[in-house]
Design a protein around this motif. Structure first.
Motif, PDB file in Angstrom:
ATOM      1  N   VAL A 132      31.066   5.181   2.136  1.00 50.83           N
ATOM      2  CA  VAL A 132      32.303   5.193   2.912  1.00 50.83           C
ATOM      3  C   VAL A 132      32.033   4.580   4.289  1.00 50.83           C
ATOM      4  O   VAL A 132      31.007   4.862   4.905  1.00 50.83           O
ATOM      5  CB  VAL A 132      32.843   6.629   3.121  1.00 50.83           C
ATOM      6  N   LEU A 133      32.971   3.764   4.776  1.00 49.11           N
ATOM      7  CA  LEU A 133      32.847   3.178   6.105  1.00 49.11           C
ATOM      8  C   LEU A 133      33.765   3.846   7.119  1.00 49.11           C
ATOM      9  O   LEU A 133      33.389   4.071   8.260  1.00 49.11           O
ATOM     10  CB  LEU A 133      33.161   1.672   6.052  1.00 49.11           C
ATOM     11  N   ASN A 134      34.994   4.158   6.708  1.00 50.43           N
ATOM     12  CA  ASN A 134      35.992   4.704   7.622  1.00 50.43           C
ATOM     13  C   ASN A 134      35.620   6.121   8.057  1.00 50.43           C
ATOM     14  O   ASN A 134      35.342   6.979   7.226  1.00 50.43           O
ATOM     15  CB  ASN A 134      37.361   4.716   6.930  1.00 50.43           C
ATOM     16  N   PRO A 135      35.601   6.415   9.356  1.00 48.53           N
ATOM     17  CA  PRO A 135      35.195   7.744   9.826  1.00 48.53           C
ATOM     18  C   PRO A 135      36.007   8.883   9.226  1.00 48.53           C
ATOM     19  O   PRO A 135      35.456   9.933   8.881  1.00 48.53           O
ATOM     20  CB  PRO A 135      35.376   7.653  11.346  1.00 48.53           C
ATOM     21  N   GLU A 136      37.326   8.703   9.096  1.00 46.49           N
ATOM     22  CA  GLU A 136      38.140   9.766   8.513  1.00 46.49           C
ATOM     23  C   GLU A 136      37.900   9.883   7.014  1.00 46.49           C
ATOM     24  O   GLU A 136      38.003  10.973   6.441  1.00 46.49           O
ATOM     25  CB  GLU A 136      39.623   9.536   8.824  1.00 46.49           C
ATOM     26  N   GLY A 137      37.581   8.758   6.372  1.00 54.37           N
ATOM     27  CA  GLY A 137      37.185   8.810   4.971  1.00 54.37           C
ATOM     28  C   GLY A 137      35.886   9.578   4.800  1.00 54.37           C
ATOM     29  O   GLY A 137      35.708  10.334   3.832  1.00 54.37           O
ATOM     30  N   THR A 173      27.384   2.456   6.897  1.00 55.65           N
ATOM     31  CA  THR A 173      26.724   1.437   7.715  1.00 55.65           C
ATOM     32  C   THR A 173      27.643   1.074   8.862  1.00 55.65           C
ATOM     33  O   THR A 173      28.876   1.076   8.689  1.00 55.65           O
ATOM     34  CB  THR A 173      26.383   0.184   6.887  1.00 55.65           C
ATOM     35  N   PRO A 174      27.104   0.778  10.042  1.00 61.09           N
ATOM     36  CA  PRO A 174      27.940   0.369  11.166  1.00 61.09           C
ATOM     37  C   PRO A 174      28.271  -1.118  11.145  1.00 61.09           C
ATOM     38  O   PRO A 174      28.523  -1.727  12.179  1.00 61.09           O
ATOM     39  CB  PRO A 174      27.087   0.735  12.380  1.00 61.09           C
ATOM     40  N   SER A 180      23.355   9.278   5.216  1.00 66.55           N
ATOM     41  CA  SER A 180      22.427   8.142   5.165  1.00 66.55           C
ATOM     42  C   SER A 180      23.102   6.923   5.768  1.00 66.55           C
ATOM     43  O   SER A 180      24.298   6.691   5.546  1.00 66.55           O
ATOM     44  CB  SER A 180      22.021   7.836   3.720  1.00 66.55           C
ATOM     45  N   LEU A 181      22.334   6.153   6.522  1.00 73.24           N
ATOM     46  CA  LEU A 181      22.880   4.978   7.196  1.00 73.24           C
ATOM     47  C   LEU A 181      22.038   3.760   6.847  1.00 73.24           C
ATOM     48  O   LEU A 181      20.811   3.810   6.889  1.00 73.24           O
ATOM     49  CB  LEU A 181      22.907   5.207   8.705  1.00 73.24           C
ATOM     50  N   SER A 182      22.705   2.670   6.475  1.00 71.53           N
ATOM     51  CA  SER A 182      22.029   1.459   6.006  1.00 71.53           C
ATOM     52  C   SER A 182      21.963   0.395   7.096  1.00 71.53           C
ATOM     53  O   SER A 182      22.961   0.137   7.771  1.00 71.53           O
ATOM     54  CB  SER A 182      22.771   0.905   4.788  1.00 71.53           C
TER      55      SER A 182
END
Length: 359
Positions: free
Chosen positions: A175-180, A194-195, A227-229
């Motif tokens: 998921v990318l969207n913060p609210e998602g 991922t940012p 986890s962040l890519s």
């Protein structure tokens, strides 16, 4: 903070062959296990030469047979292109064949041209993904499941064999969207994000979405992970930095073509198209640097509470250089963030956090 290697399967020329590329990835996975990485990640993409892995569950089983501790993450399994009645059984079998080291990362697809060719247009895939996920989780957790929905209609059935753990392997949502991220965390899913091009504020918002949900869940969410890519590479010198950035620039020229561009693919090879992003901007968005610089960069993620960094070193470097980067990262960077015991458990090490506005 734990570390994962994303085995991205980038075939820059057909002459190198997919067979040789997969042998390289296999050796990289074994080295990651020996070096104490927490996990490796396998993409799922079809019909194109980047992220080229049409059979991630099969490859997960092969990796597990030659490793001892490392977890294997599908990053991600594309649910809209699978029939969940079949996929559930494949996931259960893969969980067993990997000795319960499988983490099932799932998503709805990323490349419009690919999804259209597979009969699941990206603009329609969100609804199909949501229903597919509901069907999959039901089949993994319940018996005699029947369904009446927009995409699935079937009478009572039971996925066999039954999972070796309650509800099957851990599920991780891309998921990318913060609210998602907030909503998916509240549903009890681990998160992978991922940012994008290194957008610092977006990253902070993503972390906030996860932390808000986890805080509201109390003990129910205590074991969920974020986890962040990021693209990363340990360089030898300034000449090597320049070479790796040039390789990454070509890779992302292809990536942009299918991710946000026209999706021009010829004989399976994505065309290299001009990019709006400059080389300097790309350098700011990737972690292509010395071990000392890497420690400073990763301290930012450690400070805000990222549980696992997923590192993509497979963007065009030679296999030998990639293996060297994997090993140097494990020896010169990882010990600053986690100490891994012989049984695979980990103990955090205190590090000095430096002020850094970049991400």
């Amino acid at each position: 903070m734990q570390f994962c290697q994303q085995l991205s399967a980038y075939l820059s020329t057909k002459e190198y062959t997919g067979y040789q590329l997969y042998l390289d990835m296999y050796e990289q996975a074994i080295l990651c296990d020996e070096c104490g990485y927490d996990s490796v990640a396998l993409t799922e993409h079809h019909l194109i030469n980047i992220l080229m892995m049409p059979a991630p569950l099969q490859f997960a089983v092969k990796i597990a047979a030659s490793t001892k501790n490392i977890k294997i993450i599908t990053a991600v399994g594309v649910l809209p292109i699978h029939d969940m009645r079949i996929y559930a059984g494949e996931v259960i079998a893969a969980q067993m064949f990997t000795d319960d080291r499988l983490i099932l990362g799932v998503g709805r697809g990323a490349f419009a041209c690919e999804m259209a060719l597979l009969g699941s247009p990206l603009e329609e895939s969100r609804d199909k993904f949501n229903e597919s996920l509901d069907v999959l989780t039901a089949l993994l957790s319940e018996e005699e499941v029947s369904w009446r929905g927009g995409f699935y209609n079937f009478d009572s059935l039971t996925a066999m064999p039954r999972p070796m753990t309650e509800n099957g392997p851990p599920i991780m949502m891309a998921v990318l969207n913060p609210e998602g991220i907030y909503a998916c965390t509240k549903r009890g899913f681990n998160i992978m994000t991922t940012p994008l091009a290194g957008n610092h504020q977006l990253m902070l918002d993503q972390v906030d979405g996860f932390n808000r949900a986890k805080s509201e869940m109390g003990n129910t969410g205590k074991d969920l992970t974020l986890s962040l890519s990021r693209g990363a590479f340990i360089i030898k010198d300034e000449a090597d930095r320049k070479a790796k950035l040039e390789q990454a620039y070509e890779y992302f020229a292809r990536f942009d073509n299918v991710f946000t561009g026209p999706g021009i693919v010829k004989n399976g090879m994505i065309e290299i198209l001009p990019r709006k992003q400059t080389m300097a901007e790309l350098a700011d968005s990737l972690l292509i640097c010395t071990p000392e610089e890497m420690i400073d960069q990763l301290a930012v993620y450690y400070e805000i509470g990222i549980d696992r960094m997923i590192l993509n070193m497979n963007f065009g470097a030679s296999h030998a250089d990639t293996m060297a980067s994997i090993q140097r990262f494990s020896e010169e960077v990882m010990p600053n963030f986690t100490s891994r015991n012989v049984n695979g458990s980990s103990v955090p090490i205190n590090i000095q956090i430096k002020s850094n506005d970049s991400c």
